[in-house]
Design an enzyme around this catalytic site. Structure first.
Site, mmCIF file in Angstrom:
data_model
loop_
_atom_site.group_PDB
_atom_site.id
_atom_site.type_symbol
_atom_site.label_atom_id
_atom_site.label_comp_id
_atom_site.label_asym_id
_atom_site.label_seq_id
_atom_site.Cartn_x
_atom_site.Cartn_y
_atom_site.Cartn_z
ATOM 1 N NE ARG A 1 0.009 40.810 -0.104
ATOM 2 C CZ ARG A 1 -0.474 41.232 1.060
ATOM 3 N NH1 ARG A 1 -0.126 42.408 1.536
ATOM 4 N NH2 ARG A 1 -1.301 40.485 1.766
ATOM 5 C CE LYS B 1 -4.058 45.670 8.540
ATOM 6 N NZ LYS B 1 -5.013 45.417 7.439
ATOM 7 N NE ARG C 1 -1.828 45.202 -1.762
ATOM 8 C CZ ARG C 1 -2.135 45.000 -0.473
ATOM 9 N NH1 ARG C 1 -1.907 45.956 0.425
ATOM 10 N NH2 ARG C 1 -2.666 43.877 -0.066
ATOM 11 N NE ARG D 1 -5.541 39.120 1.707
ATOM 12 C CZ ARG D 1 -5.100 39.991 0.793
ATOM 13 N NH1 ARG D 1 -5.276 39.760 -0.489
ATOM 14 N NH2 ARG D 1 -4.487 41.073 1.170
ATOM 15 N NE ARG E 1 -4.816 39.143 9.222
ATOM 16 C CZ ARG E 1 -3.915 39.875 8.545
ATOM 17 N NH1 ARG E 1 -2.855 40.334 9.120
ATOM 18 N NH2 ARG E 1 -4.124 40.132 7.268
HETATM 19 P P1 AMP Z 1 -1.213 40.957 5.433
HETATM 20 O O1 AMP Z 1 0.040 41.341 4.731
HETATM 21 O O2 AMP Z 1 -1.324 41.555 6.806
HETATM 22 O O3 AMP Z 1 -2.440 41.189 4.599
HETATM 23 O O4 AMP Z 1 -1.132 39.365 5.680
HETATM 24 C C1 AMP Z 1 -1.039 38.467 4.598
HETATM 25 C C2 AMP Z 1 -1.406 37.068 5.070
HETATM 26 O O5 AMP Z 1 -0.475 36.635 6.067
HETATM 27 C C3 AMP Z 1 -2.770 36.922 5.713
HETATM 28 O O6 AMP Z 1 -3.808 36.764 4.767
HETATM 29 C C4 AMP Z 1 -2.567 35.665 6.559
HETATM 30 O O7 AMP Z 1 -2.554 34.503 5.756
HETATM 31 C C5 AMP Z 1 -1.155 35.879 7.071
HETATM 32 N N1 AMP Z 1 -1.130 36.658 8.330
HETATM 33 C C6 AMP Z 1 -0.586 37.894 8.516
HETATM 34 N N2 AMP Z 1 -0.714 38.297 9.789
HETATM 35 C C7 AMP Z 1 -1.388 37.300 10.431
HETATM 36 C C8 AMP Z 1 -1.840 37.128 11.763
HETATM 37 N N3 AMP Z 1 -1.651 38.075 12.713
HETATM 38 N N4 AMP Z 1 -2.473 35.961 12.071
HETATM 39 C C9 AMP Z 1 -2.656 35.006 11.148
HETATM 40 N N5 AMP Z 1 -2.269 35.104 9.869
HETATM 41 C C10 AMP Z 1 -1.628 36.246 9.505
#
Ligand code: AMP
Length: 193
Positions: free
Chosen positions: A139, A13, A127, A150, A88
């Site tokens: 990360r 994404k 990554r 996740r 999400r």
């Molecule tokens: P990402 O970079 O999109 O993989 O997000 C990393 C982490 O941020 C996720 O595992 C969640 O803990 C939190 N997070 C990101 N976007 C959301 C969302 N829309 N709703 C809830 N938690 C989020």
């Protein structure tokens, strides 16, 4: 046109959002990036969500909806928003609809990047290894333990959005396992249709 990029962690994404920013002057709204920025800057909200993120769980709907609202209100002249990692949950999807109506904006397609779990695990652990090899740090949530959480969060809380957007006639699926350029071309044809 405003679009959603939907798919599990590691589906690509962020990579595809960046292409759309470069090619179409769109604006990437990644709640993951916003939350990581909040952590680094040590805001109260950032501190509050840090442990939840590291474990691989979702932070509250209220927090991410608030972050998105702030960005939408900032406005500006551009080719549309890309919602990356948001919504999400079904509650977030409903909130996004309400925000779109409130701002007089339209939601175009929800583009699902289809992948499989084995590839996701490889990509995400790759990554993390790449980040370390480049002299940086991975990360905190790019490890096998939190990755499992996740993925589970994706299947339990986010994958129902596929049916949700299908029912709204907004769902478009693309093969997320193809080469980056091929995925980019598939997304372009959805946007130009
Ligand atoms: P990402 O970079 O999109 O993989 O997000 C990393 C982490 O941020 C996720 O595992 C969640 O803990 C939190 N997070 C990101 N976007 C959301 C969302 N829309 N709703 C809830 N938690 C989020």
């Amino acid at each position: 046109m405003n679009i959603i990029l939907l798919g599990p962690p590691g589906a690509g994404k962020g990579t595809q959002a960046q292409k759309l920013v470069d090619d179409r002057n769109m604006v990437q709204l990644s709640t993951g990036d916003m939350l990581r920025a909040a952590r680094t800057s040590g805001t109260e909200m950032g501190n509050k969500v840090a442990a939840v993120m590291d474990a691989g769980n979702l932070v509250t709907d209220e927090i991410v909806i608030g972050l998105i609202r702030e960005q939408l209100e900032a406005g500006g002249d551009h080719g549309g928003f890309i919602f990356d990692g948001f919504p999400r949950t079904l509650a977030q999807a409903d909130a996004l609809n309400a925000l779109m109506v409130e701002m007089g904006q339209n939601l175009g397609s929800a583009i699902e990047l289809q992948v499989n779990d084995e590839i996701l695990v490889e990509r995400i652990l790759g990554r993390a290894a790449d980040a370390v090899a480049a002299g940086g740090t991975a990360r905190a949530d790019d490890n096998e333990e939190s990755l499992k959480t996740r993925l589970m969060a994706y299947y339990k809380q986010t994958s129902p959005l596929i049916g949700y957007y299908h029912a709204k006639d907004k769902l478009k699926a693309v093969d997320g396992l193809a080469e980056i350029d091929a995925v980019q071309a598939s997304i372009a044809s959805v946007l130009d249709a």
